[in-house]
Design a protein around this motif. Structure first.
Motif, PDB file in Angstrom:
ATOM      1  N   TYR A 170     -22.564  19.685 -17.709  1.00  0.00           N
ATOM      2  CA  TYR A 170     -22.407  20.904 -18.511  1.00  0.00           C
ATOM      3  C   TYR A 170     -23.589  21.077 -19.463  1.00  0.00           C
ATOM      4  CZ  TYR A 170     -20.721  24.002 -22.199  1.00  0.00           C
ATOM      5  OH  TYR A 170     -20.618  25.009 -23.121  1.00  0.00           O
ATOM      6  N   VAL A 171     -24.157  22.270 -19.462  1.00  0.00           N
ATOM      7  CA  VAL A 171     -25.299  22.594 -20.331  1.00  0.00           C
ATOM      8  C   VAL A 171     -24.826  23.583 -21.397  1.00  0.00           C
ATOM      9  CG1 VAL A 171     -27.611  23.609 -20.441  1.00  0.00           C
ATOM     10  CG2 VAL A 171     -26.945  22.216 -18.455  1.00  0.00           C
ATOM     11  N   ASP A 172     -24.809  23.134 -22.653  1.00  0.00           N
ATOM     12  CA  ASP A 172     -24.389  24.043 -23.723  1.00  0.00           C
ATOM     13  C   ASP A 172     -25.569  24.908 -24.173  1.00  0.00           C
ATOM     14  OD1 ASP A 172     -25.979  22.512 -25.475  1.00  0.00           O
ATOM     15  OD2 ASP A 172     -24.274  21.314 -26.157  1.00  0.00           O
ATOM     16  N   GLU A 173     -25.293  25.829 -25.083  1.00  0.00           N
ATOM     17  CA  GLU A 173     -26.317  26.797 -25.498  1.00  0.00           C
ATOM     18  C   GLU A 173     -27.513  26.128 -26.177  1.00  0.00           C
ATOM     19  OE1 GLU A 173     -26.480  30.314 -24.922  1.00  0.00           O
ATOM     20  OE2 GLU A 173     -25.139  29.439 -23.438  1.00  0.00           O
ATOM     21  N   ASN A 174     -27.281  25.042 -26.917  1.00  0.00           N
ATOM     22  CA  ASN A 174     -28.387  24.360 -27.595  1.00  0.00           C
ATOM     23  C   ASN A 174     -29.334  23.710 -26.593  1.00  0.00           C
ATOM     24  OD1 ASN A 174     -27.553  25.028 -30.190  1.00  0.00           O
ATOM     25  ND2 ASN A 174     -26.202  23.235 -30.338  1.00  0.00           N
ATOM     26  N   GLU A 280     -24.953  21.538  -7.677  1.00  0.00           N
ATOM     27  CA  GLU A 280     -25.699  21.199  -8.898  1.00  0.00           C
ATOM     28  C   GLU A 280     -25.627  22.339  -9.904  1.00  0.00           C
ATOM     29  OE1 GLU A 280     -28.997  18.233  -6.790  1.00  0.00           O
ATOM     30  OE2 GLU A 280     -29.475  20.337  -7.131  1.00  0.00           O
ATOM     31  N   ALA A 281     -25.807  23.561  -9.427  1.00  0.00           N
ATOM     32  CA  ALA A 281     -25.745  24.720 -10.314  1.00  0.00           C
ATOM     33  C   ALA A 281     -24.341  24.894 -10.890  1.00  0.00           C
ATOM     34  CB  ALA A 281     -26.173  25.979  -9.558  1.00  0.00           C
ATOM     35  N   ILE A 282     -23.328  24.758 -10.040  1.00  0.00           N
ATOM     36  CA  ILE A 282     -21.945  24.917 -10.507  1.00  0.00           C
ATOM     37  C   ILE A 282     -21.614  23.862 -11.561  1.00  0.00           C
ATOM     38  CG2 ILE A 282     -19.530  24.694  -9.792  1.00  0.00           C
ATOM     39  CD1 ILE A 282     -20.362  25.965  -7.110  1.00  0.00           C
ATOM     40  N   HIS A 283     -22.116  22.644 -11.388  1.00  0.00           N
ATOM     41  CA  HIS A 283     -21.842  21.562 -12.344  1.00  0.00           C
ATOM     42  C   HIS A 283     -22.324  21.890 -13.759  1.00  0.00           C
ATOM     43  CE1 HIS A 283     -20.484  18.710  -9.305  1.00  0.00           C
ATOM     44  NE2 HIS A 283     -20.320  17.807 -10.240  1.00  0.00           N
ATOM     45  N   THR A 284     -23.381  22.672 -13.884  1.00  0.00           N
ATOM     46  CA  THR A 284     -23.894  22.997 -15.225  1.00  0.00           C
ATOM     47  C   THR A 284     -23.004  23.993 -15.953  1.00  0.00           C
ATOM     48  OG1 THR A 284     -25.252  24.900 -14.567  1.00  0.00           O
ATOM     49  CG2 THR A 284     -26.259  22.700 -14.360  1.00  0.00           C
ATOM     50  N   GLY A 285     -22.109  24.661 -15.213  1.00  0.00           N
ATOM     51  CA  GLY A 285     -21.254  25.694 -15.801  1.00  0.00           C
ATOM     52  C   GLY A 285     -21.878  27.069 -15.793  1.00  0.00           C
ATOM     53  N   MET A 286     -23.088  27.212 -15.226  1.00  0.00           N
ATOM     54  CA  MET A 286     -23.817  28.480 -15.263  1.00  0.00           C
ATOM     55  C   MET A 286     -23.218  29.506 -14.310  1.00  0.00           C
ATOM     56  SD  MET A 286     -27.236  27.536 -13.030  1.00  0.00           S
ATOM     57  CE  MET A 286     -28.076  29.045 -13.489  1.00  0.00           C
ATOM     58  N   HIS A 287     -23.678  30.744 -14.437  1.00  0.00           N
ATOM     59  CA  HIS A 287     -23.278  31.798 -13.512  1.00  0.00           C
ATOM     60  C   HIS A 287     -24.031  31.606 -12.200  1.00  0.00           C
ATOM     61  CE1 HIS A 287     -20.801  34.569 -15.961  1.00  0.00           C
ATOM     62  NE2 HIS A 287     -21.386  33.915 -16.956  1.00  0.00           N
ATOM     63  N   THR A 288     -23.285  31.680 -11.100  1.00  0.00           N
ATOM     64  CA  THR A 288     -23.862  31.517  -9.769  1.00  0.00           C
ATOM     65  C   THR A 288     -23.433  32.693  -8.901  1.00  0.00           C
ATOM     66  OG1 THR A 288     -21.968  30.173  -9.074  1.00  0.00           O
ATOM     67  CG2 THR A 288     -23.910  28.988  -9.873  1.00  0.00           C
ATOM     68  N   GLN A 300     -14.898  30.324  -3.188  1.00  0.00           N
ATOM     69  CA  GLN A 300     -13.977  31.232  -3.881  1.00  0.00           C
ATOM     70  C   GLN A 300     -12.614  30.582  -4.098  1.00  0.00           C
ATOM     71  OE1 GLN A 300     -14.515  35.683  -2.551  1.00  0.00           O
ATOM     72  NE2 GLN A 300     -14.884  34.380  -0.767  1.00  0.00           N
ATOM     73  N   ASP A 301     -12.237  29.681  -3.195  1.00  0.00           N
ATOM     74  CA  ASP A 301     -10.904  29.075  -3.251  1.00  0.00           C
ATOM     75  C   ASP A 301     -10.688  28.251  -4.519  1.00  0.00           C
ATOM     76  OD1 ASP A 301     -10.570  30.188  -0.761  1.00  0.00           O
ATOM     77  OD2 ASP A 301     -10.878  28.317   0.344  1.00  0.00           O
ATOM     78  N   PHE A 302     -11.773  27.818  -5.156  1.00  0.00           N
ATOM     79  CA  PHE A 302     -11.635  26.926  -6.308  1.00  0.00           C
ATOM     80  C   PHE A 302     -11.526  27.681  -7.635  1.00  0.00           C
ATOM     81  CE2 PHE A 302     -14.001  24.540  -3.031  1.00  0.00           C
ATOM     82  CZ  PHE A 302     -13.089  23.522  -2.819  1.00  0.00           C
ATOM     83  N   GLY A 303     -11.750  28.991  -7.612  1.00  0.00           N
ATOM     84  CA  GLY A 303     -11.549  29.800  -8.812  1.00  0.00           C
ATOM     85  C   GLY A 303     -12.481  29.504  -9.963  1.00  0.00           C
ATOM     86  N   PHE A 304     -13.715  29.100  -9.690  1.00  0.00           N
ATOM     87  CA  PHE A 304     -14.662  28.848 -10.773  1.00  0.00           C
ATOM     88  C   PHE A 304     -14.931  30.152 -11.529  1.00  0.00           C
ATOM     89  CE2 PHE A 304     -16.094  25.475  -7.684  1.00  0.00           C
ATOM     90  CZ  PHE A 304     -15.635  24.399  -8.438  1.00  0.00           C
ATOM     91  N   PRO A 305     -14.802  30.152 -12.858  1.00  0.00           N
ATOM     92  CA  PRO A 305     -14.901  31.410 -13.614  1.00  0.00           C
ATOM     93  C   PRO A 305     -16.276  32.073 -13.573  1.00  0.00           C
ATOM     94  CG  PRO A 305     -14.769  29.516 -15.099  1.00  0.00           C
ATOM     95  CD  PRO A 305     -14.465  29.012 -13.724  1.00  0.00           C
ATOM     96  N   ASN A 306     -17.343  31.282 -13.411  1.00  0.00           N
ATOM     97  CA  ASN A 306     -18.698  31.848 -13.449  1.00  0.00           C
ATOM     98  C   ASN A 306     -19.339  31.947 -12.061  1.00  0.00           C
ATOM     99  OD1 ASN A 306     -18.619  32.200 -16.161  1.00  0.00           O
ATOM    100  ND2 ASN A 306     -20.060  30.589 -16.690  1.00  0.00           N
ATOM    101  N   THR A 307     -18.532  31.913 -11.019  1.00  0.00           N
ATOM    102  CA  THR A 307     -19.063  31.973  -9.660  1.00  0.00           C
ATOM    103  C   THR A 307     -18.724  33.325  -9.038  1.00  0.00           C
ATOM    104  OG1 THR A 307     -18.849  29.584  -9.427  1.00  0.00           O
ATOM    105  CG2 THR A 307     -19.097  30.817  -7.416  1.00  0.00           C
ATOM    106  N   GLY A 331     -24.765  39.389 -24.398  1.00  0.00           N
ATOM    107  CA  GLY A 331     -24.586  38.052 -24.960  1.00  0.00           C
ATOM    108  C   GLY A 331     -23.416  37.296 -24.375  1.00  0.00           C
ATOM    109  N   ASP A 332     -22.909  37.751 -23.213  1.00  0.00           N
ATOM    110  CA  ASP A 332     -21.718  37.144 -22.610  1.00  0.00           C
ATOM    111  C   ASP A 332     -22.035  36.260 -21.403  1.00  0.00           C
ATOM    112  OD1 ASP A 332     -20.090  38.456 -24.436  1.00  0.00           O
ATOM    113  OD2 ASP A 332     -19.943  40.251 -23.156  1.00  0.00           O
ATOM    114  N   CYS A 333     -23.298  36.107 -21.062  1.00  0.00           N
ATOM    115  CA  CYS A 333     -23.663  35.306 -19.874  1.00  0.00           C
ATOM    116  C   CYS A 333     -23.850  33.844 -20.283  1.00  0.00           C
ATOM    117  CB  CYS A 333     -24.952  35.863 -19.258  1.00  0.00           C
ATOM    118  SG  CYS A 333     -25.306  35.212 -17.619  1.00  0.00           S
ATOM    119  N   ILE A 334     -22.736  33.213 -20.638  1.00  0.00           N
ATOM    120  CA  ILE A 334     -22.788  31.841 -21.149  1.00  0.00           C
ATOM    121  C   ILE A 334     -22.118  30.880 -20.169  1.00  0.00           C
ATOM    122  CG2 ILE A 334     -22.934  32.515 -23.586  1.00  0.00           C
ATOM    123  CD1 ILE A 334     -19.933  32.030 -23.801  1.00  0.00           C
ATOM    124  N   ASN A 335     -22.485  29.620 -20.259  1.00  0.00           N
ATOM    125  CA  ASN A 335     -21.972  28.612 -19.335  1.00  0.00           C
ATOM    126  C   ASN A 335     -20.520  28.259 -19.636  1.00  0.00           C
ATOM    127  OD1 ASN A 335     -24.530  28.631 -18.330  1.00  0.00           O
ATOM    128  ND2 ASN A 335     -25.071  26.558 -18.964  1.00  0.00           N
TER     129      ASN A 335
END
Length: 362
Positions: A170-174, A280-288, A300-307, A331-335
């Motif tokens: 997970y990559v936070d904003e900082n 790898e991208a999904i693991h960071t929590g980013m939008h994919t 899609q079956d896993f329901g990741f919120p940012n995918t 300002g809503d494109c956050i991990n």
């Protein structure tokens, strides 16, 4: 437990990366890799460093090749032979049976669309593997379904691919802000990234066509990480579409910092096995953003919120990029930390290694 993995040329992709990153998780195992193509491969050094014994066997004459592999398997007395090759997998695993190896595994790494005579041959060789006690493992549900429908091959188990979750976390904003500063990516820039070899299957031209439909803007940039057979074609298309100010072709480089710094990861493939780069991208929590194709659509079956998902169409891809771009401007494109935690539970390398050890030992 003494295990040998049979691969083609050792390159930094797929099974090789999974084995290298998980090397320390195979506790109590003596780990070998057999490379069976003309070239040992550039990734051999990394795998040696990780603790694998590397053996390279290749002869142009197929009889000499099989004889040498048989002798190697017989002499080393492996407990498990695990074949990751698709071509000739049945023959190598039958050699393992002849050499006295009791536990044999074949991982199917892609949604193979073989037709005609090649499909008939695969139906037969898959059956032959089952008759010889080989446990066939699919890397995702799409692969499992394709094996069952196309080759009448009920896989023994599905074990998802994994990535190095100690690196891709997970990559936070900082952390993201710090990385963007190091890479000189301005805060106002909407940063898009893709990772993958340049090939028809990876379909990077679709992403370039979608970007060409964006309104002219200075606040987005696409970092293209990867190289390969269609690279020059993609660069030429980039020039023709007048996108050079918005696209950087990075070639082959370590993608970690760019993935973690990006706002949107895009994979517009025609099909995939089960992409480690996507994990790898999904693991960071980013939008994919993925195309709805075998190997990606099932995420899609896993329901990741940012995918996000779209059809194989430049206009549809543009629409989804626009949606994420608007979120960025608001300002809503956050991990998502929730997405990262779920990915770790499902696709962590400790989980995958434990499941394979279960298959080896059952």
């Amino acid at each position: 437990m003494k295990i040998v993995h049979i691969l083609n040329t050792l390159l930094p992709s797929g099974a090789e990366v999974m084995l290298e990153t998980s090397a320390k998780e195979w506790i109590g195992c003596e780990k070998w890799i057999l490379a069976t193509d003309p070239e040992e491969g550039s990734y051999a050094a990394e795998l040696k460093k990780a603790g694998y014994h590397i053996k390279h066997i290749y002869h142009k004459n197929i009889v000499r090749q099989y004889r040498a592999v048989y002798r190697f398997l017989k002499e080393q007395k492996f407990d498990v032979v695990h074949c990751h090759r698709e071509s000739q997998s049945a023959y190598y695993l039958i050699l393992a049976t002849m050499a006295g190896v009791k536990r044999k595994v074949h991982t199917v790494h892609n949604v193979f669309k073989f037709t005609g005579l090649l499909r008939v041959r695969r139906i037969f060789t898959r059956w032959l593997l089952r008759r010889n006690g080989v446990r066939q493992v699919a890397i995702c549900k799409d692969v499992e379904e394709n094996e069952r429908k196309r080759f009448h091959n009920p896989c023994y188990r599905t074990i998802y691919n994994w990535c190095n979750s100690s690196v891709y976390h997970y990559v936070d904003e900082n952390e993201k802000k710090q990385l963007r500063s190091e890479l000189r990516i301005e805060p106002k820039v909407f940063c898009i990234v893709s990772v993958g070899n340049c090939s028809c299957i990876k379909n990077h031209t679709l992403l370039l066509q979608a970007l060409a439909k964006q309104e002219v803007s200075e606040n987005y940039h696409y970092y293209h990480i990867g190289a390969g057979e269609t690279e020059e074609e993609e660069k030429r298309l980039c020039r023709e579409l007048d996108l050079e100010a918005h696209v950087t072709f990075m070639g082959r480089c370590n993608p970690e910092r760019y993935v973690k710094a990006a706002d949107l990861y895009v994979m517009p493939s025609l099909h995939e096995g089960f992409s480690i780069a996507a994990l790898e991208a999904i693991h960071t929590g980013m939008h994919t953003l993925f195309t709805k194709v075998p190997g990606l659509g099932m995420l899609q079956d896993f329901g990741f919120p940012n995918t996000h998902f779209c059809e194989l169409d430049a206009d549809k891809l543009k629409e989804k990029i626009d949606e994420c771009h608007k979120m960025f401007l608001q300002g809503d494109c956050i991990n998502s930390e929730e997405q990262s935690k779920t990915a770790l539970e499902l696709f962590g390398m400790q989980t995958g290694v434990r499941q394979y050890l279960d298959v080896y030992g059952e």
